[in-house]
Design an enzyme around this catalytic site. Sequence first.
Site, PDB file in Angstrom:
ATOM      1  N   CYS A   1       8.032   0.964  -6.422  1.00  0.00           N
ATOM      2  CA  CYS A   1       6.573   1.035  -6.560  1.00  0.00           C
ATOM      3  C   CYS A   1       6.021  -0.306  -7.059  1.00  0.00           C
ATOM      4  CB  CYS A   1       6.229   2.161  -7.539  1.00  0.00           C
ATOM      5  SG  CYS A   1       4.493   2.260  -7.988  1.00  0.00           S
ATOM      6  N   HIS A   2       4.727  -0.484  -6.852  1.00  0.00           N
ATOM      7  CA  HIS A   2       4.074  -1.727  -7.280  1.00  0.00           C
ATOM      8  C   HIS A   2       4.226  -2.007  -8.767  1.00  0.00           C
ATOM      9  CE1 HIS A   2       2.036  -3.116  -3.698  1.00  0.00           C
ATOM     10  NE2 HIS A   2       2.115  -1.851  -3.337  1.00  0.00           N
ATOM     11  N   THR A   3       4.237  -0.968  -9.568  1.00  0.00           N
ATOM     12  CA  THR A   3       4.300  -1.180 -11.009  1.00  0.00           C
ATOM     13  C   THR A   3       5.626  -1.828 -11.404  1.00  0.00           C
ATOM     14  OG1 THR A   3       2.915   0.749 -11.232  1.00  0.00           O
ATOM     15  CG2 THR A   3       3.936  -0.056 -13.236  1.00  0.00           C
TER      16      THR A   3
ATOM     17  N   HIS B   1      10.705   3.973 -11.735  1.00  0.00           N
ATOM     18  CA  HIS B   1      10.029   5.148 -12.303  1.00  0.00           C
ATOM     19  C   HIS B   1       9.686   6.204 -11.264  1.00  0.00           C
ATOM     20  CE1 HIS B   1       6.855   2.523 -10.856  1.00  0.00           C
ATOM     21  NE2 HIS B   1       6.080   3.582 -10.777  1.00  0.00           N
ATOM     22  N   GLU B   2      10.111   5.991  -9.995  1.00  0.00           N
ATOM     23  CA  GLU B   2       9.763   6.982  -8.970  1.00  0.00           C
ATOM     24  C   GLU B   2      11.028   7.750  -8.595  1.00  0.00           C
ATOM     25  OE1 GLU B   2       6.163   6.022  -6.105  1.00  0.00           O
ATOM     26  OE2 GLU B   2       7.977   6.122  -4.915  1.00  0.00           O
TER      27      GLU B   2
ATOM     28  N   CYS C   1       3.834  17.624 -22.634  1.00  0.00           N
ATOM     29  CA  CYS C   1       4.511  18.358 -23.714  1.00  0.00           C
ATOM     30  C   CYS C   1       3.934  19.760 -23.871  1.00  0.00           C
ATOM     31  CB  CYS C   1       4.425  17.588 -25.033  1.00  0.00           C
ATOM     32  SG  CYS C   1       2.819  17.706 -25.860  1.00  0.00           S
TER      33      CYS C   1
ATOM     34  N   CYS D   1       0.437  18.763 -27.503  1.00  0.00           N
ATOM     35  CA  CYS D   1      -0.392  17.746 -28.173  1.00  0.00           C
ATOM     36  C   CYS D   1      -1.872  18.043 -27.935  1.00  0.00           C
ATOM     37  CB  CYS D   1      -0.028  16.352 -27.675  1.00  0.00           C
ATOM     38  SG  CYS D   1      -0.621  15.994 -26.007  1.00  0.00           S
TER      39      CYS D   1
ATOM     40  N   CYS E   1      -2.776  17.736 -24.201  1.00  0.00           N
ATOM     41  CA  CYS E   1      -2.213  18.802 -23.359  1.00  0.00           C
ATOM     42  C   CYS E   1      -2.923  20.127 -23.632  1.00  0.00           C
ATOM     43  CB  CYS E   1      -0.713  18.964 -23.608  1.00  0.00           C
ATOM     44  SG  CYS E   1       0.297  17.686 -22.818  1.00  0.00           S
TER      45      CYS E   1
ATOM     46  N   CYS F   1      -0.926  13.065 -21.982  1.00  0.00           N
ATOM     47  CA  CYS F   1      -0.093  13.562 -23.083  1.00  0.00           C
ATOM     48  C   CYS F   1       0.211  12.421 -24.063  1.00  0.00           C
ATOM     49  CB  CYS F   1       1.214  14.112 -22.508  1.00  0.00           C
ATOM     50  SG  CYS F   1       2.371  14.700 -23.748  1.00  0.00           S
TER      51      CYS F   1
ATOM     52  N   ARG G   1       3.955   8.761 -26.518  1.00  0.00           N
ATOM     53  CA  ARG G   1       3.359   7.585 -25.893  1.00  0.00           C
ATOM     54  C   ARG G   1       3.746   6.259 -26.565  1.00  0.00           C
ATOM     55  NH1 ARG G   1      -2.667   8.258 -24.091  1.00  0.00           N
ATOM     56  NH2 ARG G   1      -3.394   7.629 -26.119  1.00  0.00           N
TER      57      ARG G   1
ATOM     58  N   CYS H   1       5.423   9.274  -8.379  1.00  0.00           N
ATOM     59  CA  CYS H   1       4.349   8.313  -8.658  1.00  0.00           C
ATOM     60  C   CYS H   1       3.349   8.256  -7.523  1.00  0.00           C
ATOM     61  CB  CYS H   1       4.900   6.925  -8.996  1.00  0.00           C
ATOM     62  SG  CYS H   1       3.553   5.780  -9.425  1.00  0.00           S
TER      63      CYS H   1
ATOM     64  N   ARG I   1       6.781   3.206   2.090  1.00  0.00           N
ATOM     65  CA  ARG I   1       7.583   3.255   0.862  1.00  0.00           C
ATOM     66  C   ARG I   1       9.065   3.038   1.161  1.00  0.00           C
ATOM     67  NH1 ARG I   1       4.747   2.447  -3.159  1.00  0.00           N
ATOM     68  NH2 ARG I   1       4.808   3.860  -4.933  1.00  0.00           N
TER      69      ARG I   1
HETATM   70  P1  NAD Z   1      -0.088  -0.731  -1.175  1.00  0.00           P
HETATM   71  O1  NAD Z   1      -0.061  -2.197  -1.369  1.00  0.00           O
HETATM   72  O2  NAD Z   1       1.010  -0.109  -0.381  1.00  0.00           O
HETATM   73  O3  NAD Z   1      -1.457  -0.346  -0.455  1.00  0.00           O
HETATM   74  C1  NAD Z   1      -2.649  -1.017  -0.702  1.00  0.00           C
HETATM   75  C2  NAD Z   1      -3.447  -1.009   0.608  1.00  0.00           C
HETATM   76  O4  NAD Z   1      -4.724  -1.583   0.360  1.00  0.00           O
HETATM   77  C3  NAD Z   1      -2.796  -1.815   1.730  1.00  0.00           C
HETATM   78  O5  NAD Z   1      -2.629  -0.999   2.872  1.00  0.00           O
HETATM   79  C4  NAD Z   1      -3.802  -2.947   1.969  1.00  0.00           C
HETATM   80  O6  NAD Z   1      -3.873  -3.324   3.340  1.00  0.00           O
HETATM   81  C5  NAD Z   1      -5.096  -2.298   1.506  1.00  0.00           C
HETATM   82  N1  NAD Z   1      -6.147  -3.258   1.194  1.00  0.00           N
HETATM   83  C6  NAD Z   1      -6.034  -4.498   0.656  1.00  0.00           C
HETATM   84  N2  NAD Z   1      -7.246  -5.075   0.545  1.00  0.00           N
HETATM   85  C7  NAD Z   1      -8.147  -4.167   1.008  1.00  0.00           C
HETATM   86  C8  NAD Z   1      -9.558  -4.181   1.147  1.00  0.00           C
HETATM   87  N3  NAD Z   1     -10.287  -5.243   0.804  1.00  0.00           N
HETATM   88  N4  NAD Z   1     -10.147  -3.058   1.596  1.00  0.00           N
HETATM   89  C9  NAD Z   1      -9.427  -1.979   1.964  1.00  0.00           C
HETATM   90  N5  NAD Z   1      -8.081  -1.933   1.884  1.00  0.00           N
HETATM   91  C10 NAD Z   1      -7.452  -3.012   1.410  1.00  0.00           C
HETATM   92  O7  NAD Z   1      -0.211  -0.072  -2.611  1.00  0.00           O
HETATM   93  P2  NAD Z   1      -0.018   1.433  -3.127  1.00  0.00           P
HETATM   94  O8  NAD Z   1       1.388   1.695  -3.474  1.00  0.00           O
HETATM   95  O9  NAD Z   1      -0.682   2.384  -2.208  1.00  0.00           O
HETATM   96  O10 NAD Z   1      -0.842   1.332  -4.499  1.00  0.00           O
HETATM   97  C11 NAD Z   1      -2.228   1.123  -4.460  1.00  0.00           C
HETATM   98  C12 NAD Z   1      -2.748   0.799  -5.853  1.00  0.00           C
HETATM   99  O11 NAD Z   1      -2.574   1.899  -6.719  1.00  0.00           O
HETATM  100  C13 NAD Z   1      -2.044  -0.367  -6.540  1.00  0.00           C
HETATM  101  O12 NAD Z   1      -3.022  -1.105  -7.262  1.00  0.00           O
HETATM  102  C14 NAD Z   1      -1.112   0.311  -7.488  1.00  0.00           C
HETATM  103  O13 NAD Z   1      -0.777  -0.515  -8.585  1.00  0.00           O
HETATM  104  C15 NAD Z   1      -1.951   1.480  -7.908  1.00  0.00           C
HETATM  105  N6  NAD Z   1      -1.241   2.619  -8.478  1.00  0.00           N
HETATM  106  C16 NAD Z   1      -1.877   3.287  -9.489  1.00  0.00           C
HETATM  107  C17 NAD Z   1      -1.272   4.377 -10.078  1.00  0.00           C
HETATM  108  C18 NAD Z   1      -1.971   5.114 -11.177  1.00  0.00           C
HETATM  109  O14 NAD Z   1      -1.339   5.883 -11.892  1.00  0.00           O
HETATM  110  N7  NAD Z   1      -3.283   4.959 -11.336  1.00  0.00           N
HETATM  111  C19 NAD Z   1      -0.011   4.808  -9.650  1.00  0.00           C
HETATM  112  C20 NAD Z   1       0.603   4.117  -8.590  1.00  0.00           C
HETATM  113  C21 NAD Z   1      -0.020   3.033  -8.022  1.00  0.00           C
HETATM  114 ZN    ZN Z   2       4.429   3.781  -9.592  1.00  0.00          ZN
HETATM  115 ZN    ZN Z   3       1.211  16.486 -24.647  1.00  0.00          ZN
END
Ligand code: NAD
Ligand code: ZN
Ligand code: ZN
Length: 368
Positions: free
Chosen positions: A40-42, A62-63, A92, A95, A98, A106, A110, A169, A362
Amino acid sequence: MKIRAAVLEEFGQPLVVQELDLGEPRSGEVLVRLVACGVCHTDLYTASGVDPSGYAPCVLGHEGAGIVERVAGDVASLAPGDHVVTLFAPECGECVHCRSGRTNRCVAIRDQQGLGYLPDGTTRLSRGGEPMRHFMGTSTFAEYTVMPEIALARVSPEAPLEGCAPFACGLATGIGAVLYTAGVQPGSTCAVFGCGLVGLGAVIGARLAEADRIIAVDLSERRLESARHHGATDTRIAGDDVVDWIREETGGFGADYTFEATGSVHVMRQAVEAAREAWGLATMVGVAGKGETLDILPRLLITGRRVTGASFGGVKGRTQVPQLVDRWLAGEIDVDSLLSHRLTLDDVNRGFELMEAQDGIRSVIVFE
Ligand code: NAD
Ligand code: ZN
Ligand code: ZN
């Protein structure tokens, strides 16, 4: 026990797969044998060194999805053989957050989790007698991991674990943003910005919520094709004109619900502006760069738009991840088309390269 794991030794450098020691699960903990883990990106965000709360060395990942191997004596909700999805966001049930029922934030473990420790303030990972910190409470780029019971969701044993991994995730984040954070109503119009795993999850969530129109926006035609496969009714290549286009397509008003899944603050602004006057709800899911801020004209809010966001899509992991997996098993979600590359643990850095090249949706590490 000895395990093989991918260690972030130094920011900006490839992960190093090596042998580590993993301690036995202590009170409230579970030993899990990983079967699959998405990249994943993170993980990349932390590995690159731009995450201000990142630290090294540690074991990323984490996935994860796997099988319970052993549990501590006081663990009652899981038993050896159970199939589990790992949760960086635990549940949990006790808390203040939750118990409110209003959030998945939760707070039980943390602070220690954020520092890289298990809830008792120690690590089970070590190397040559030196403790090594965990990552996101999961550290699933490893053959085995020890995690708190409250951070594991038991899922149907009928679900192939490779396909369960994205529910840990990205996929659950997108679906959850729609179903649990925004609470999309049947018959409404949704617009999703970004069609990676998270955005496609939002498209899937909008379809499950019986949205009437699902507008998907991305820079890549291939990703828009995936969006149509998963239920998008309208697709559009991203650009500066996209907000006007969405307004035109919706009688001049904008979409009832918008979702931002790119991490760009420019796109976040578009998601706010494309939300309908009077009741439009814009949900931020993407993770912005360090220090970046979101610009919103206050007039947009006074005229009734609302802005929200969610970590893990607001999914209450132990309760709702198993429900989402069941919907996959019931044929409502096509998970197979989201898994593009299967890699070995030794190829973990290749997973990062594929992600940076946007090759596939993915990559999943599959453990032998
Ligand atoms: P990814 O890179 O696979 O997908 C992102 C998409 O956005 C790509 O297809 C890209 O072409 C598109 N994109 C880029 N610029 C754009 C624009 N200007 N307009 C429209 N589309 C555009 O990423 P992902 O795995 O799908 O994750 C997406 C985001 O979510 C990331 O920032 C990631 O860190 C975040 N994320 C957040 C959580 C959370 O808990 N909030 C969990 C996982 C991932
Ligand atoms: Zn993730
Ligand atoms: Zn909790």
